[in-house]
Design a protein around this motif. Sequence first.
Motif, PDB file in Angstrom:
ATOM      1  N   ALA A 155       0.829  -1.202   0.000  1.00 10.75           N
ATOM      2  CA  ALA A 155       0.000   0.000   0.000  1.00 10.75           C
ATOM      3  C   ALA A 155       0.862   1.250   0.000  1.00 10.75           C
ATOM      4  CB  ALA A 155      -0.919  -0.003   1.215  1.00 10.75           C
ATOM      5  N   ARG A 156       2.111   1.124  -0.441  1.00  2.52           N
ATOM      6  CA  ARG A 156       3.040   2.236  -0.384  1.00  2.52           C
ATOM      7  C   ARG A 156       3.555   2.555  -1.781  1.00  2.52           C
ATOM      8  NH1 ARG A 156       7.151   4.348   3.191  1.00  2.52           N
ATOM      9  NH2 ARG A 156       8.744   5.101   1.831  1.00  2.52           N
ATOM     10  N   ALA A 157       3.606   3.853  -2.080  1.00  3.76           N
ATOM     11  CA  ALA A 157       4.161   4.274  -3.357  1.00  3.76           C
ATOM     12  C   ALA A 157       4.733   5.661  -3.200  1.00  3.76           C
ATOM     13  CB  ALA A 157       3.078   4.262  -4.439  1.00  3.76           C
ATOM     14  N   ALA A 158       5.940   5.882  -3.695  1.00  2.00           N
ATOM     15  CA  ALA A 158       6.584   7.197  -3.723  1.00  2.00           C
ATOM     16  C   ALA A 158       6.563   7.900  -2.376  1.00  2.00           C
ATOM     17  CB  ALA A 158       5.934   8.060  -4.796  1.00  2.00           C
ATOM     18  N   GLY A 159       6.730   7.171  -1.268  1.00  2.00           N
ATOM     19  CA  GLY A 159       6.874   7.805   0.029  1.00  2.00           C
ATOM     20  C   GLY A 159       5.593   8.002   0.811  1.00  2.00           C
ATOM     21  N   LEU A 160       4.435   7.788   0.250  1.00  2.00           N
ATOM     22  CA  LEU A 160       3.173   7.941   0.977  1.00  2.00           C
ATOM     23  C   LEU A 160       2.733   6.567   1.448  1.00  2.00           C
ATOM     24  CD1 LEU A 160       0.764   9.771   1.802  1.00  2.00           C
ATOM     25  CD2 LEU A 160      -0.286   9.109  -0.353  1.00  2.00           C
ATOM     26  N   GLU A 161       2.588   6.416   2.741  1.00  2.00           N
ATOM     27  CA  GLU A 161       2.152   5.130   3.269  1.00  2.00           C
ATOM     28  C   GLU A 161       0.668   5.179   3.562  1.00  2.00           C
ATOM     29  OE1 GLU A 161       3.018   2.216   7.001  1.00  2.00           O
ATOM     30  OE2 GLU A 161       4.704   3.188   6.023  1.00  2.00           O
ATOM     31  N   CYS A 162      -0.068   4.268   2.977  1.00  2.00           N
ATOM     32  CA  CYS A 162      -1.512   4.209   3.138  1.00  2.00           C
ATOM     33  C   CYS A 162      -1.885   3.142   4.155  1.00  2.00           C
ATOM     34  CB  CYS A 162      -2.164   3.868   1.799  1.00  2.00           C
ATOM     35  SG  CYS A 162      -1.883   5.101   0.520  1.00  2.00           S
ATOM     36  N   PRO A 163      -3.000   3.352   4.864  1.00  2.00           N
ATOM     37  CA  PRO A 163      -3.477   2.287   5.755  1.00  2.00           C
ATOM     38  C   PRO A 163      -3.836   1.070   4.916  1.00  2.00           C
ATOM     39  CG  PRO A 163      -4.992   4.174   5.758  1.00  2.00           C
ATOM     40  CD  PRO A 163      -3.862   4.503   4.846  1.00  2.00           C
ATOM     41  N   ARG A 164      -3.529  -0.100   5.448  1.00  2.00           N
ATOM     42  CA  ARG A 164      -3.840  -1.346   4.743  1.00  2.00           C
ATOM     43  C   ARG A 164      -5.108  -1.937   5.325  1.00  2.00           C
ATOM     44  NH1 ARG A 164       0.639  -5.394   4.175  1.00  2.00           N
ATOM     45  NH2 ARG A 164      -0.235  -5.905   6.196  1.00  2.00           N
ATOM     46  N   LEU A 165      -5.980  -2.443   4.465  1.00  2.00           N
ATOM     47  CA  LEU A 165      -7.227  -3.032   4.934  1.00  2.00           C
ATOM     48  C   LEU A 165      -6.981  -4.151   5.939  1.00  2.00           C
ATOM     49  CD1 LEU A 165      -9.273  -3.078   1.620  1.00  2.00           C
ATOM     50  CD2 LEU A 165      -9.677  -1.669   3.632  1.00  2.00           C
TER      51      LEU A 165
END
Length: 162
Positions: free
Chosen positions: A22-32
């Motif tokens: 769930a990570r791209a280009a430095g932005l970490e997103c919450p994972r379901l």
Amino acid sequence: MKTAALAIAIVGACLAAGGGPARAAGLECPRLADLDTPAAPVEVERLRAKGILLEQPAELQAAAGFLREQGLSADDSINHLIAFYCPAVAAEASLSDEEKAARVREFAAQASRVVLAEGNVEDLVYQVPLDPNTAAAVSERARQAGITPEEWIARTVESALR
């Protein structure tokens, strides 16, 4: 219980090392997989609107309603909406990390308003663009009245309709 503030903090975190699905280009997103999901997580995964499509007010309203129908609390609904939206923004190569984080924060705020407004089914949420001078004046008048800009706008509109 995980709160909406937790998801917003996770979204805003820009990390220099590592990586995940769930990570791209430095932005970490919450994972379901890391979120509190009711007994039927497969149903939640089938949410029709995902990614940038959630920026559409009707799609966001429908998604928020769907998550509530699945038994998610308001906080968990907000967290799930962010988790469904964030990866699409993280994948946008034309945006800087700061722009991505700002866009996800804006979405998180909108998702919060939509989910929390569902507590009162008589309320409707409108998105009304204001020019910067008008927005600043609204903020100032709301501050003087000791209320939020949203409350000030609602009171002003209600007063004008009387």
